[in-house]
Write an enzyme that holds these catalytic residues in place. Structure first.
Site, short mmCIF file in Angstrom:
data_model
loop_
_atom_site.label_atom_id
_atom_site.label_comp_id
_atom_site.label_asym_id
_atom_site.label_seq_id
_atom_site.Cartn_x
_atom_site.Cartn_y
_atom_site.Cartn_z
N LEU A 141 40.75 37.52 37.52
CA LEU A 141 41.21 37.14 38.85
C LEU A 141 39.99 36.73 39.66
O LEU A 141 38.90 37.29 39.49
CB LEU A 141 41.92 38.31 39.55
N ASP A 142 40.16 35.75 40.55
CA ASP A 142 39.07 35.37 41.44
C ASP A 142 38.60 36.59 42.23
O ASP A 142 39.36 37.53 42.46
CB ASP A 142 39.52 34.28 42.40
N GLN A 143 37.37 36.56 42.67
CA GLN A 143 36.78 37.71 43.36
C GLN A 143 37.61 38.16 44.55
O GLN A 143 37.79 39.37 44.77
CB GLN A 143 35.35 37.38 43.80
N THR A 145 40.83 37.62 44.99
CA THR A 145 42.23 37.84 44.62
C THR A 145 42.40 39.29 44.19
O THR A 145 41.64 39.80 43.36
CB THR A 145 42.66 36.91 43.48
#
Length: 304
Positions: A141-143, A145
């Site tokens: 997951l993106d940082q 998110t």
């Protein structure tokens, strides 16, 4: 504490199992790659009712299947993630093979540099260390998110879970607040995404070396200047949800890369629900990750 050198799985086939070749069970039902099936066969480490059985022979309801994997079966049997504090680990589900955690906003999924700590995977490594287990990253997951993140606990289930993701058999549903109002209650966004040559952090529709990306969405709720959408990905491109909605003119609230938001609101994108077929099983789990407080703060602060 010594690292494990083998991993064993014992499963009894259910009563409603349809008899088939052992090879078909391993590859078609349990998604083992061909090279691992070959290793099990060559080492006679696949047993049926306690006896080695060639993989072209049939297995039947009630049969007990035992698989034994060795460290030598895998190119990278140990991830060697440095343990960090386990205090922030929020476990949604755990069994002998996998772990699902509710990732916090602002935490990177995994280290990118040797010796790096402070990521979600470092925290999970500390959580698993007393059990003599290590985390194997499956998806990221993106940082910024938050939400449900799937992590394997042994190398044998890694290729199985990776293939389940590739075959779209692991279903992930995200929630996101986006700017503005959508006219349709649901829809599909199909636009190729490539690199942004002007900013290496970003992606863009029809960017450099584009790959087709398909996003499904459904409107969940409205506020005066924003829409809450549930999103499922048919493909898994970097920043896919963020880029697709930004390109529609409805960027995700608080996106630091794809929207100019002077309120400094954090990114409102959350991995909300996860449905996972369990490896070496005929069962699945469905999990829901509670929303971070930033979602409530957004609704209360700006629109009530």
């Amino acid at each position: 504490m010594a690292q494990p050198t083998q991993w064993q799985f014992t499963v009894r086939l259910p009563r409603n199992f349809q008899s088939k070749a052992l090879r078909q069970l391993l590859m078609a039902d349990w998604y083992l790659p061909k090279h691992l099936v070959f290793s099990l066969k060559r080492g006679e480490r696949v047993l049926v009712n306690g006896q080695y059985l060639p993989v072209n022979f049939d297995v039947h309801p009630g049969d007990q299947i035992t698989l034994t994997f060795l460290a030598s079966d895998f190119e990278h049997p140990y991830p060697n993630v440095i343990p960090d504090s386990a205090a922030t680990v929020s476990v949604l589900y755990e069994d002998t093979n996998l772990l699902v955690v509710n990732k916090t906003q602002g935490s990177k999924t995994h280290p990118n540099q040797p010796g790096e700590v402070g990521t979600t995977l470092n925290h999970v490594a500390a959580y698993l260390a007393p059990k003599n287990q290590q985390p194997y990253v499956i998806n990221r997951l993106d940082q910024e998110t938050s939400g449900a993140l799937l992590i394997a606990k042994n190398p044998a289930v890694v290729p199985v879970l990776v293939r389940l993701i590739k075959e779209k058999l692991i279903q992930r549903t995200y929630l996101a607040w986006i700017h503005g109002q959508l006219n349709q209650p649901q829809g599909i966004i199909a636009m190729p995404i490539g690199r942004n040559l002007a900013d290496k952090r970003k992606r863009q529709v029809d960017g450099d070396h584009p790959q087709m990306a398909i996003t499904h969405y459904k409107v969940v709720a409205h506020l005066p200047n924003a829409t809450l959408v549930a999103v499922q990905l048919q493909t898994g491109r970097t920043h896919q949800i963020r880029v697709h909605f930004a390109n529609l003119g409805h960027p995700i609230v608080g996106d630091p890369l794809y929207v100019n938001d002077p309120r400094q609101q954090r990114l409102l994108l959350h991995s909300w629900r996860l449905r996972v077929p369990l490896p070496f099983s005929f069962n699945h789990i469905t999990l829901t990750a509670s929303l971070p407080e930033t979602f409530n703060q957004f609704e209360n602060r700006y629109f009530k």
